[in-house]
Design a protein around this motif. Structure first.
Motif, mmCIF file in Angstrom:
data_model
loop_
_atom_site.group_PDB
_atom_site.id
_atom_site.type_symbol
_atom_site.label_atom_id
_atom_site.label_comp_id
_atom_site.label_asym_id
_atom_site.label_seq_id
_atom_site.Cartn_x
_atom_site.Cartn_y
_atom_site.Cartn_z
ATOM 1 N N ARG A 27 0.804 -1.220 0.000
ATOM 2 C CA ARG A 27 0.000 0.000 0.000
ATOM 3 C C ARG A 27 0.839 1.273 0.000
ATOM 4 N N ALA A 28 2.156 1.149 0.143
ATOM 5 C CA ALA A 28 3.036 2.320 0.135
ATOM 6 C C ALA A 28 4.475 1.866 -0.053
ATOM 7 N N VAL A 29 5.228 2.618 -0.865
ATOM 8 C CA VAL A 29 6.649 2.355 -1.074
ATOM 9 C C VAL A 29 7.399 3.685 -1.027
ATOM 10 N N ILE A 30 8.517 3.708 -0.276
ATOM 11 C CA ILE A 30 9.306 4.930 -0.109
ATOM 12 C C ILE A 30 10.747 4.658 -0.527
ATOM 13 N N CYS A 31 11.286 5.564 -1.322
ATOM 14 C CA CYS A 31 12.656 5.448 -1.819
ATOM 15 C C CYS A 31 13.403 6.740 -1.503
ATOM 16 N N LEU A 32 14.378 6.671 -0.598
ATOM 17 C CA LEU A 32 15.204 7.826 -0.256
ATOM 18 C C LEU A 32 16.610 7.617 -0.807
ATOM 19 N N SER A 33 17.033 8.497 -1.693
ATOM 20 C CA SER A 33 18.399 8.486 -2.247
ATOM 21 C C SER A 33 18.725 7.153 -2.919
ATOM 22 N N GLY A 34 17.787 6.628 -3.674
ATOM 23 C CA GLY A 34 17.983 5.323 -4.291
ATOM 24 C C GLY A 34 17.912 5.345 -5.801
ATOM 25 N N HIS B 78 15.210 12.668 -3.286
ATOM 26 C CA HIS B 78 16.618 12.605 -3.683
ATOM 27 C C HIS B 78 17.262 13.970 -3.545
ATOM 28 N N GLY B 79 18.460 13.978 -2.969
ATOM 29 C CA GLY B 79 19.219 15.212 -2.853
ATOM 30 C C GLY B 79 19.918 15.561 -4.152
ATOM 31 N N LYS B 80 19.896 16.834 -4.525
ATOM 32 C CA LYS B 80 20.519 17.264 -5.775
ATOM 33 C C LYS B 80 22.044 17.235 -5.707
ATOM 34 N N CYS B 81 22.596 17.151 -4.484
ATOM 35 C CA CYS B 81 24.050 17.109 -4.317
ATOM 36 C C CYS B 81 24.531 15.732 -3.863
ATOM 37 N N ASP B 82 23.752 14.700 -4.153
ATOM 38 C CA ASP B 82 24.127 13.336 -3.765
ATOM 39 C C ASP B 82 25.388 12.928 -4.533
ATOM 40 N N GLU B 83 26.456 12.644 -3.796
ATOM 41 C CA GLU B 83 27.729 12.300 -4.419
ATOM 42 C C GLU B 83 27.913 10.789 -4.562
ATOM 43 N N VAL B 84 26.981 10.000 -4.050
ATOM 44 C CA VAL B 84 27.101 8.541 -4.077
ATOM 45 C C VAL B 84 26.145 7.935 -5.102
ATOM 46 N N VAL B 85 24.868 8.217 -4.952
ATOM 47 C CA VAL B 85 23.861 7.834 -5.955
ATOM 48 C C VAL B 85 23.399 9.140 -6.589
ATOM 49 N N PRO B 86 23.948 9.511 -7.738
ATOM 50 C CA PRO B 86 23.674 10.833 -8.304
ATOM 51 C C PRO B 86 22.181 11.100 -8.490
ATOM 52 N N TYR B 87 21.839 12.369 -8.401
ATOM 53 C CA TYR B 87 20.449 12.814 -8.493
ATOM 54 C C TYR B 87 19.761 12.293 -9.751
ATOM 55 N N ARG B 88 20.507 12.175 -10.835
ATOM 56 C CA ARG B 88 19.886 11.743 -12.097
ATOM 57 C C ARG B 88 19.292 10.339 -11.989
ATOM 58 N N TYR B 89 19.809 9.522 -11.065
ATOM 59 C CA TYR B 89 19.255 8.175 -10.903
ATOM 60 C C TYR B 89 17.887 8.223 -10.223
ATOM 61 N N GLY B 90 17.702 9.166 -9.319
ATOM 62 C CA GLY B 90 16.380 9.360 -8.750
ATOM 63 C C GLY B 90 15.392 9.858 -9.786
ATOM 64 N N GLU B 91 15.842 10.836 -10.591
ATOM 65 C CA GLU B 91 14.991 11.341 -11.681
ATOM 66 C C GLU B 91 14.636 10.231 -12.663
ATOM 67 N N ALA C 245 12.648 16.650 -4.791
ATOM 68 C CA ALA C 245 14.061 17.000 -4.921
ATOM 69 C C ALA C 245 14.453 17.956 -3.801
ATOM 70 N N TYR C 246 15.687 17.804 -3.318
ATOM 71 C CA TYR C 246 16.168 18.622 -2.205
ATOM 72 C C TYR C 246 17.468 19.318 -2.589
ATOM 73 N N ASP C 247 17.422 20.635 -2.701
ATOM 74 C CA ASP C 247 18.614 21.415 -2.999
ATOM 75 C C ASP C 247 19.624 21.279 -1.857
ATOM 76 N N GLY C 248 20.885 21.083 -2.206
ATOM 77 C CA GLY C 248 21.951 21.055 -1.214
ATOM 78 C C GLY C 248 22.077 19.774 -0.423
ATOM 79 N N LEU C 249 21.202 18.801 -0.663
ATOM 80 C CA LEU C 249 21.228 17.557 0.110
ATOM 81 C C LEU C 249 22.144 16.536 -0.544
ATOM 82 N N GLY C 250 23.043 15.944 0.254
ATOM 83 C CA GLY C 250 23.909 14.880 -0.225
ATOM 84 C C GLY C 250 23.310 13.516 0.041
#
Length: 257
Positions: A157-164, A195-208, A226-231
């Motif tokens: 009934r719900a799925v959450i994906c943070l920085s994935g 997804h953080g726009k400054c993610d240095e491990v799983v880049p933001y484009r993968y969330g998009e 999307a979160y500005d400044g978030l790694g």
């Protein structure tokens, strides 16, 4: 929820062996038990740190199940063994060579949820590699079966994906198209991607990319934040939005005791 050993993408071929899952931690609901969520940690972490964060959230009607992934050699770490939901090599959302490991984790998660009471709403969430595993679970739910053809047993009934990211994204549309039931399940499943726009491990484009692929495949009840400044970590503002989203999607507001 910042992880010391953050996760990377899907990876290289390794000799398969039976993997033993680690300890599962449970956060009991403080109010009426209306929902159960499995929460999946990132690479190198464990269920304990997840449970500590989740216990502090203002979600008294949710039971949290926080399993620990098996310890296995991980290709991106030069074969160093650590907790991982599947073997991780180069960061790629198109496929994973360790499909067997990924599906074993997805089946383990479904089994944890399958014994919950029938009137309780079920969901899966996670961070980084845990988030990737949660999204893959969403595609198995919509498809109605695992990649090996065995039926997927849980009504999510719900799925959450943070920085994935979304493992096997190339095949998602094929799983959904051509089946009215799969299309119905996909359209009805609420998904939150952050997804953080400054993610240095799983880049933001993968969330998009995950958001685009899922939406194109028919997952219409999807929100991308999307979160500005978030790694590659979480912040209180993000977790507050997770709480609000779960309350709204699972109908938990106004039912506290």
């Amino acid at each position: 929820m910042s992880y010391i050993n953050p996760s990377m993408g899907s990876g290289s071929r390794t000799a398969r062996r039976t993997m033993e899952f680690g300890r599962t931690y449970v956060v009991r609901p403080k109010g009426k038990h209306q929902a159960t969520m499995v929460w999946l940690h990132g690479l190198g972490d464990n269920g304990s740190s997840s449970s500590q964060l989740l216990e502090s959230l203002a979600l008294p009607n949710i039971k949290w199940i926080c399993p620990t992934a098996p310890t296995r050699p991980v290709a991106i770490l030069g074969g160093f063994p650590c907790t991982a939901w599947f073997d991780a090599g180069e960061l790629s959302d198109d496929t994973t060579n360790d499909l067997e490991g990924l599906e074993a984790s997805v089946a383990h998660i479904a089994n944890l949820l399958s014994t919950e009471p029938a009137d309780v709403k079920l969901g899966i969430g996670g961070f980084s590699m845990g988030a990737a595993t949660a999204l893959y679970s969403a595609t198995c739910f919509a498809h109605g079966k695992y990649g090996n053809g065995n039926p997927y047993p849980v009504n999510l009934r719900a799925v959450i994906c943070l920085s994935g990211w979304l493992p096997g994204s190339r095949n998602v549309r094929n799983k959904i198209e051509g089946s009215h039931e799969a299309a119905r399940c996909a359209a009805s499943l609420p998904i939150l991607l952050c997804h953080g726009k400054c993610d240095e491990v799983v880049p933001y484009r993968y969330g998009e990319r995950a958001s685009y692929v899922l939406s194109s495949a028919g997952f219409r009840n999807l929100q991308f934040k999307a979160y500005d400044g978030l790694g590659h970590y979480t912040v209180p503002r993000e977790m507050d939005e997770v709480c609000s989203w779960l309350n709204a999607r699972l109908g938990l507001e106004g039912s506290r005791r």
